[in-house]
Design a protein around this motif. Sequence first.
Motif, PDB file in Angstrom:
ATOM      1  N   GLN A  66      12.943  -2.897  -0.773  1.00 14.75           N
ATOM      2  CA  GLN A  66      13.731  -2.138  -1.745  1.00 14.75           C
ATOM      3  C   GLN A  66      14.221  -3.024  -2.889  1.00 14.75           C
ATOM      4  OE1 GLN A  66      14.628   1.461  -1.658  1.00 14.75           O
ATOM      5  NE2 GLN A  66      14.932   0.773  -3.763  1.00 14.75           N
ATOM      6  N   GLU A  67      14.753  -4.188  -2.553  1.00 12.85           N
ATOM      7  CA  GLU A  67      15.256  -5.089  -3.592  1.00 12.85           C
ATOM      8  C   GLU A  67      14.124  -5.572  -4.490  1.00 12.85           C
ATOM      9  OE1 GLU A  67      17.913  -9.211  -4.086  1.00 12.85           O
ATOM     10  OE2 GLU A  67      17.416  -8.428  -2.083  1.00 12.85           O
ATOM     11  N   ALA A  68      12.976  -5.901  -3.896  1.00 13.60           N
ATOM     12  CA  ALA A  68      11.828  -6.337  -4.698  1.00 13.60           C
ATOM     13  C   ALA A  68      11.362  -5.224  -5.637  1.00 13.60           C
ATOM     14  CB  ALA A  68      10.690  -6.781  -3.783  1.00 13.60           C
ATOM     15  N   TRP A  69      11.341  -3.986  -5.115  1.00 12.55           N
ATOM     16  CA  TRP A  69      10.940  -2.840  -5.939  1.00 12.55           C
ATOM     17  C   TRP A  69      11.914  -2.643  -7.102  1.00 12.55           C
ATOM     18  CZ3 TRP A  69       7.273   0.290  -7.399  1.00 12.55           C
ATOM     19  CH2 TRP A  69       7.565   1.549  -7.928  1.00 12.55           C
ATOM     20  N   ASP A  70      13.205  -2.772  -6.841  1.00 12.36           N
ATOM     21  CA  ASP A  70      14.206  -2.614  -7.902  1.00 12.36           C
ATOM     22  C   ASP A  70      14.050  -3.690  -8.963  1.00 12.36           C
ATOM     23  OD1 ASP A  70      15.260  -0.430  -6.562  1.00 12.36           O
ATOM     24  OD2 ASP A  70      16.822  -1.599  -5.552  1.00 12.36           O
ATOM     25  N   MET A  71      13.929  -4.951  -8.538  1.00  3.39           N
ATOM     26  CA  MET A  71      13.788  -6.051  -9.492  1.00  3.39           C
ATOM     27  C   MET A  71      12.493  -5.922 -10.296  1.00  3.39           C
ATOM     28  SD  MET A  71      16.479  -7.968  -9.382  1.00  3.39           S
ATOM     29  CE  MET A  71      17.312  -6.378  -9.241  1.00  3.39           C
ATOM     30  N   TYR A  72      11.437  -5.495  -9.647  1.00  2.63           N
ATOM     31  CA  TYR A  72      10.160  -5.306 -10.331  1.00  2.63           C
ATOM     32  C   TYR A  72      10.270  -4.239 -11.418  1.00  2.63           C
ATOM     33  CZ  TYR A  72       5.587  -3.152 -11.069  1.00  2.63           C
ATOM     34  OH  TYR A  72       4.479  -2.587 -11.637  1.00  2.63           O
ATOM     35  N   ILE A 129       0.194   0.828  -6.101  1.00  6.40           N
ATOM     36  CA  ILE A 129       0.687   0.422  -4.787  1.00  6.40           C
ATOM     37  C   ILE A 129      -0.398   0.707  -3.761  1.00  6.40           C
ATOM     38  CG2 ILE A 129       2.377   0.863  -2.963  1.00  6.40           C
ATOM     39  CD1 ILE A 129       4.382   1.609  -5.134  1.00  6.40           C
ATOM     40  N   THR A 130      -0.774  -0.314  -2.988  1.00  5.99           N
ATOM     41  CA  THR A 130      -1.725  -0.135  -1.888  1.00  5.99           C
ATOM     42  C   THR A 130      -1.017  -0.564  -0.612  1.00  5.99           C
ATOM     43  OG1 THR A 130      -2.627  -2.359  -2.295  1.00  5.99           O
ATOM     44  CG2 THR A 130      -3.767  -0.510  -3.321  1.00  5.99           C
ATOM     45  N   THR A 131      -0.884   0.340   0.339  1.00  4.22           N
ATOM     46  CA  THR A 131      -0.110   0.004   1.537  1.00  4.22           C
ATOM     47  C   THR A 131      -0.458   0.898   2.714  1.00  4.22           C
ATOM     48  OG1 THR A 131       2.154  -0.444   2.325  1.00  4.22           O
ATOM     49  CG2 THR A 131       1.827   1.562   1.034  1.00  4.22           C
ATOM     50  N   THR A 132      -0.334   0.341   3.909  1.00  5.28           N
ATOM     51  CA  THR A 132      -0.273   1.133   5.129  1.00  5.28           C
ATOM     52  C   THR A 132       1.197   1.474   5.345  1.00  5.28           C
ATOM     53  OG1 THR A 132      -2.213   0.042   6.071  1.00  5.28           O
ATOM     54  CG2 THR A 132      -0.728   1.143   7.610  1.00  5.28           C
ATOM     55  N   PRO A 133       1.519   2.719   5.690  1.00  2.00           N
ATOM     56  CA  PRO A 133       2.930   3.120   5.720  1.00  2.00           C
ATOM     57  C   PRO A 133       3.688   2.595   6.920  1.00  2.00           C
ATOM     58  CG  PRO A 133       1.572   4.920   6.472  1.00  2.00           C
ATOM     59  CD  PRO A 133       0.620   3.831   6.030  1.00  2.00           C
ATOM     60  N   LYS A 134       4.989   2.651   6.798  1.00  2.00           N
ATOM     61  CA  LYS A 134       5.926   2.445   7.894  1.00  2.00           C
ATOM     62  C   LYS A 134       7.057   3.445   7.699  1.00  2.00           C
ATOM     63  CE  LYS A 134       5.171  -2.371   9.244  1.00  2.00           C
ATOM     64  NZ  LYS A 134       5.819  -3.678   9.493  1.00  2.00           N
ATOM     65  N   PRO A 135       7.876   3.667   8.730  1.00  2.00           N
ATOM     66  CA  PRO A 135       9.002   4.589   8.571  1.00  2.00           C
ATOM     67  C   PRO A 135      10.039   3.992   7.614  1.00  2.00           C
ATOM     68  CG  PRO A 135       8.496   4.241  10.892  1.00  2.00           C
ATOM     69  CD  PRO A 135       7.759   3.198  10.124  1.00  2.00           C
ATOM     70  N   MET A 136       9.845   4.201   6.323  1.00  2.00           N
ATOM     71  CA  MET A 136      10.648   3.548   5.305  1.00  2.00           C
ATOM     72  C   MET A 136      11.015   4.549   4.213  1.00  2.00           C
ATOM     73  SD  MET A 136       9.522   0.183   3.096  1.00  2.00           S
ATOM     74  CE  MET A 136       9.499  -0.876   4.535  1.00  2.00           C
ATOM     75  N   ARG A 137      12.287   4.593   3.894  1.00  2.00           N
ATOM     76  CA  ARG A 137      12.744   5.533   2.866  1.00  2.00           C
ATOM     77  C   ARG A 137      12.124   5.211   1.512  1.00  2.00           C
ATOM     78  NH1 ARG A 137      19.047   6.916   1.156  1.00  2.00           N
ATOM     79  NH2 ARG A 137      18.500   8.265  -0.607  1.00  2.00           N
ATOM     80  N   LEU A 138      11.915   3.934   1.221  1.00  2.00           N
ATOM     81  CA  LEU A 138      11.399   3.538  -0.087  1.00  2.00           C
ATOM     82  C   LEU A 138      10.085   4.230  -0.410  1.00  2.00           C
ATOM     83  CD1 LEU A 138      11.332   1.804  -2.641  1.00  2.00           C
ATOM     84  CD2 LEU A 138      10.300  -0.034  -1.264  1.00  2.00           C
ATOM     85  N   ILE A 139       9.133   4.201   0.513  1.00  2.00           N
ATOM     86  CA  ILE A 139       7.822   4.781   0.211  1.00  2.00           C
ATOM     87  C   ILE A 139       7.932   6.298   0.077  1.00  2.00           C
ATOM     88  CG2 ILE A 139       7.057   5.024   2.617  1.00  2.00           C
ATOM     89  CD1 ILE A 139       4.917   3.883  -0.387  1.00  2.00           C
ATOM     90  N   ARG A 140       8.819   6.919   0.841  1.00  2.00           N
ATOM     91  CA  ARG A 140       9.034   8.364   0.686  1.00  2.00           C
ATOM     92  C   ARG A 140       9.591   8.679  -0.701  1.00  2.00           C
ATOM     93  NH1 ARG A 140       8.985  10.933   5.828  1.00  2.00           N
ATOM     94  NH2 ARG A 140       9.268   9.509   7.593  1.00  2.00           N
ATOM     95  N   ASP A 141      10.550   7.871  -1.165  1.00  2.00           N
ATOM     96  CA  ASP A 141      11.156   8.111  -2.477  1.00  2.00           C
ATOM     97  C   ASP A 141      10.149   7.912  -3.602  1.00  2.00           C
ATOM     98  OD1 ASP A 141      13.556   8.643  -1.237  1.00  2.00           O
ATOM     99  OD2 ASP A 141      14.442   6.670  -1.652  1.00  2.00           O
ATOM    100  N   VAL A 196      -0.013   5.579  -5.840  1.00  2.00           N
ATOM    101  CA  VAL A 196       0.160   5.102  -4.468  1.00  2.00           C
ATOM    102  C   VAL A 196      -1.106   5.410  -3.676  1.00  2.00           C
ATOM    103  CG1 VAL A 196       1.441   5.343  -2.315  1.00  2.00           C
ATOM    104  CG2 VAL A 196       2.670   5.391  -4.492  1.00  2.00           C
ATOM    105  N   LEU A 197      -1.734   4.380  -3.170  1.00  2.00           N
ATOM    106  CA  LEU A 197      -2.841   4.545  -2.239  1.00  2.00           C
ATOM    107  C   LEU A 197      -2.285   4.225  -0.849  1.00  2.00           C
ATOM    108  CD1 LEU A 197      -5.793   5.011  -1.489  1.00  2.00           C
ATOM    109  CD2 LEU A 197      -6.234   2.594  -1.978  1.00  2.00           C
ATOM    110  N   ARG A 198      -1.894   5.287  -0.126  1.00  2.00           N
ATOM    111  CA  ARG A 198      -1.375   5.136   1.233  1.00  2.00           C
ATOM    112  C   ARG A 198      -2.540   5.328   2.193  1.00  2.00           C
ATOM    113  NH1 ARG A 198       1.078   9.487   4.268  1.00  2.00           N
ATOM    114  NH2 ARG A 198       2.009  10.341   2.376  1.00  2.00           N
ATOM    115  N   CYS A 199      -2.859   4.293   2.957  1.00  2.00           N
ATOM    116  CA  CYS A 199      -4.098   4.372   3.744  1.00  2.00           C
ATOM    117  C   CYS A 199      -3.973   3.603   5.043  1.00  2.00           C
ATOM    118  CB  CYS A 199      -5.276   3.838   2.932  1.00  2.00           C
ATOM    119  SG  CYS A 199      -4.971   2.253   2.151  1.00  2.00           S
TER     120      CYS A 199
END
Length: 490
Positions: free
Chosen positions: A164-170, A184-196, A55-58
Amino acid sequence: MTELSGGLSAEDLAAVLADPEMDVCTKAAIQMQSDFLKKARPKQIMPGGDWDVWVLRCGRGFGKNFCGSHNFGIAALKNPGSRMAVLSPTAATLRRDAFEGKDGLAKVIPAYAIAEHHKSYNEIHLHNGTILQGFPMESPDRLRGPSFHAGWLDEVCAAGAKAQEAWDMYNFCLRLGEKPWTMITTTPKPMRLIRDIEADKFTKLTIGTTLENLANLPPTQQRRLLRYMNTPLGRQEIFAEILDESDLKNPIKRKWWAQWDQPRVPPPAHIVVSFDTAFKSKKESDSTACTVWGALRVGVRRKGVIRPEWVTLLLDSWKKKLDFPHLKRAAYLEREKWIGMAGEACEVTTLIEDKGSGQSLIQELNAAGVPCVPYNPGHDSKLMRAHAVSDLFAEGAVFARVYDHPQDGRIFVPTADEVITECEKFGDEGVPSDDYVDSTSQALTFLRNEGWLGKESDREFHQAISAEPPEEKDDNGWDDDEDETEPLYA
């Protein structure tokens, strides 16, 4: 998933590319890797080690698309016969950013290594048999069926409810090879998925900030960053912090408004009469809001030392439903009133948003010889504009008048309290009006841009360019030192 190292000299690279025995994809991998390593910063290079997900969180502008396309493209060239998935929030971002953008896969992989590029369905076939296949996260069911060795998920947090659904199917698709892997390259948001994902013991996490790539951003973008440096939104978008939703929902807190308890107001150096206009009087939401702000030079106590700084004081406010003739007259009279009160030494600016009904008002007033300044908010949302000025409140630069109530003690005057209450509740569901918020944010943006506010923020911004990310803050997002703001007069 091999760690990259070493960039070739021009002579060595030329010798490699001239080798008639080497296949084109191996040459392309060497060329692409050599070019990438000369430009990439350490955090942009895929790490070695035993991980399943990197995960590249930036922050915005860090160079995550450049990083993602190069690392993934090099891996595709080095692993013949691979099936590799590319996921982006929408079909448009998949094509625009991941495949055909400035740093898209079709642009960074050497053209001589590409056998086919099917633009209509975002698919690249390399001469070594590897296929890169694109999928929009907005359509998770398209991931039912295919199998992959690896995947690149770009801006997963921007996919919202579908992430979440896309991550599960992937994940059901990662069934080829001995060790499938994901980037994974992403700027974060308040999201449980990225924390998990980050909490998994087989995840390798890299965090990067916008400031690390500041030198490669246009000067105009560097200046725009200043607006968000000390805001909750800046912590997310610049410093890549994962915040709670509550940090972003209400950008302007009541407790941040500084209290003006002096019996008189010194002559302002500049007055802004700010209009958020509407003249469809049949709907409750269509009210014109006006806030009036004065730029004042006062003494500010910071760490026990008093020094002069520019602040702004909310002088007046009102909200009415007006048809256009009455709106035009109200704008004229409001300007004339404050010119008469302030005197010739103080400039009075009438500020009107250059959208919707405001455009007609600007044209009519200018034609009548009444000068007004159009304010263009660009493409920023109302929430973004409020976040952009929230640091001024947190720094104690925005005042409203208070008085001593017999029962309630010291409270804000009614006209100020209406504005403060609306600003405080802005972002909550079911709040019917944000007219005062718009009028306030555009006035403070104007005052800051014209040099009447934000000098401390300017210094902090330039100091932060080469600094480490900020330390953890308390619940209001800023350090609560013993600074106080108090008006002083000669």
